[in-house]
Design an enzyme around this catalytic site. Structure first.
Site, PDB file in Angstrom:
ATOM      1  N   ASP A 157      31.384  -1.109  18.828  1.00 44.23           N
ATOM      2  CA  ASP A 157      32.261  -1.017  17.656  1.00 44.23           C
ATOM      3  C   ASP A 157      32.453   0.407  17.148  1.00 44.23           C
ATOM      4  O   ASP A 157      33.352   0.655  16.337  1.00 44.23           O
ATOM      5  CB  ASP A 157      31.717  -1.880  16.515  1.00 44.23           C
ATOM      6  CG  ASP A 157      31.732  -3.355  16.845  1.00 44.23           C
ATOM      7  OD1 ASP A 157      32.660  -3.794  17.550  1.00 44.23           O
ATOM      8  OD2 ASP A 157      30.813  -4.074  16.408  1.00 44.23           O
ATOM      9  N   GLY A 161      23.361  -6.917  20.000  1.00 45.90           N
ATOM     10  CA  GLY A 161      24.317  -7.207  21.058  1.00 45.90           C
ATOM     11  C   GLY A 161      24.239  -6.177  22.169  1.00 45.90           C
ATOM     12  O   GLY A 161      24.072  -4.991  21.918  1.00 45.90           O
ATOM     13  N   ARG A 192      57.512 -13.416  25.809  1.00 45.92           N
ATOM     14  CA  ARG A 192      56.482 -13.905  24.901  1.00 45.92           C
ATOM     15  C   ARG A 192      55.991 -12.801  23.968  1.00 45.92           C
ATOM     16  O   ARG A 192      56.139 -11.615  24.237  1.00 45.92           O
ATOM     17  CB  ARG A 192      55.259 -14.394  25.693  1.00 45.92           C
ATOM     18  CG  ARG A 192      55.453 -15.672  26.465  1.00 45.92           C
ATOM     19  CD  ARG A 192      54.241 -15.920  27.348  1.00 45.92           C
ATOM     20  NE  ARG A 192      54.320 -17.214  28.013  1.00 45.92           N
ATOM     21  CZ  ARG A 192      53.741 -17.489  29.170  1.00 45.92           C
ATOM     22  NH1 ARG A 192      53.051 -16.550  29.808  1.00 45.92           N
ATOM     23  NH2 ARG A 192      53.847 -18.693  29.700  1.00 45.92           N
TER      24      ARG A 192
END
Length: 341
Positions: free
Chosen positions: A127, A10, A162
């Protein structure tokens, strides 16, 4: 020396900074020839490459993505590469190969090294889950993107009372969720390392509303999962690269919270926006340092290793050490985050 460089897996911000650094150090300091294999290991196998000189890397420091292209290699093709490692060295005339990538790319690099290729790895992943290095470039940019998204979502969440459930990347390690959630002041963070109970999130939202804080933001890593029996949620299938395809925990959790609370809950899936765009200054500097040290390692003959950040120093560590296990979020870091919810 003739050095080959490739980017695989990626993409992430900072890849071009490494390529630029490798070329500058190799060409300017040593008079080396540098070639770039296109589309990762696929280009190495197919013989697709191009020369990289100073003109080729001009102006790419701040550019996202990778000028060489990237791809994931299926396991059968990886075995083919290992079996033909000696032929590849002879055919391309390379004295060193610098693959830039994440856990999968570095695992492949280790296999190629074991098969006889002179390899120096450079770790990258948004990550931040590669063992043996404190940070990977791309992570800082991804955290910044996720933090800004949650900062923006807070205003619309408050305006409409919300609950916003923001899903960020992180299959098996929740570093992006942890640090962006802390930076944005999220009211709940769900990580792959610790199964969560939706009832705890429901309680948190109800307590906020009772205090007049009539909105909430929950940051959830894509690999987070509920505690057994706490809600219905199924895991996905395994793709051809051995990666689990997740079913969308952000959407599932938003639906569950709305059902239990009787209040509007909206999922926001950040997805690949975390991989794109301009790298932060931190990522540009770290990527540049990694490229510099990779060339130095190649000239020392320090193969079968990768660059790593330890404190503020860049060091070389064995590839075998780097890919043995993923670096996950430890309990004390989770406890720190929970203390400020």
């Amino acid at each position: 020396m003739r050095i080959g460089v490739l980017t695989a897996g990626g993409d992430c911000p900072g890849l071009n900074a490494v390529i630029r650094s490798v070329v500058h150090r190799a060409v300017d300091n040593y008079g080396d020839e540098v070639i770039g294999f296109e589309d990762g290991y696929a280009g190495l196998l197919d013989g697709r490459y191009r020369a990289l000189d100073l003109n080729a890397v001009s102006g790419i420091l701040a550019r996202g993505g990778t000028i060489l292209g990237s791809s994931r290699l299926e396991r059968d093709r990886l075995r083919e590469a290992c079996e033909n490692a000696g032929d590849m060295i002879q055919n391309f005339g390379i004295d060193a190969l610098i693959p830039i990538g994440g856990e999968g790319t570095l695992t492949a690099a280790r296999m190629l090294s074991d098969a006889g290729l002179p390899v120096v790895g450079v770790p990258k992943t948004i990550d931040n889950d590669i063992s043996s290095t404190d940070r990977t470039f791309g992570f800082d940019t991804a955290v910044g993107v996720a933090t800004e998204a949650m900062d923006r979502l807070k205003t619309t969440a408050e305006s409409h009372q919300r609950v916003m459930v923001v899903e960020v990347m992180g299959r098996h390690a929740g570093w992006i969720a942890l640090e962006s959630g802390m930076a944005a002041g999220a009211h709940g963070i769900c990580l792959p390392e610790r199964p969560f109970d939706p009832a705890d999130l429901v309680k948190m939202v109800e307590e906020r509303f009772s205090r007049g804080k009539k909105f909430a933001v929950v940051c959830v890593a894509e690999g987070a999962h509920p505690a057994e029996g706490s809600m219905d949620y199924g895991k996905g299938a395994i793709d051809k690269f051995g990666h689990e395809r997740f079913q969308g925990i952000g959407t599932a959790l938003a639906f569950e919270l709305e059902r239990r609370l009787g209040k509007e809950a909206k999922p926001v899936i950040l997805g690949h926006v975390q991989r794109g765009g301009v790298p932060t200054a931190y990522d540009r500097v770290l990527a540049t340092r990694f490229g510099w040290h990779a060339v130095e390692a190649a000239h020392r003959g320090d193969f079968g290793r990768m660059t790593a950040l330890r404190g503020t120093d860049v060091v070389m560590v064995p590839l075998a050490e780097a890919v043995t296990e993923l670096k996950t979020v430890p309990k004390d870091r989770m406890d720190e985050a929970e203390s400020v919810f």
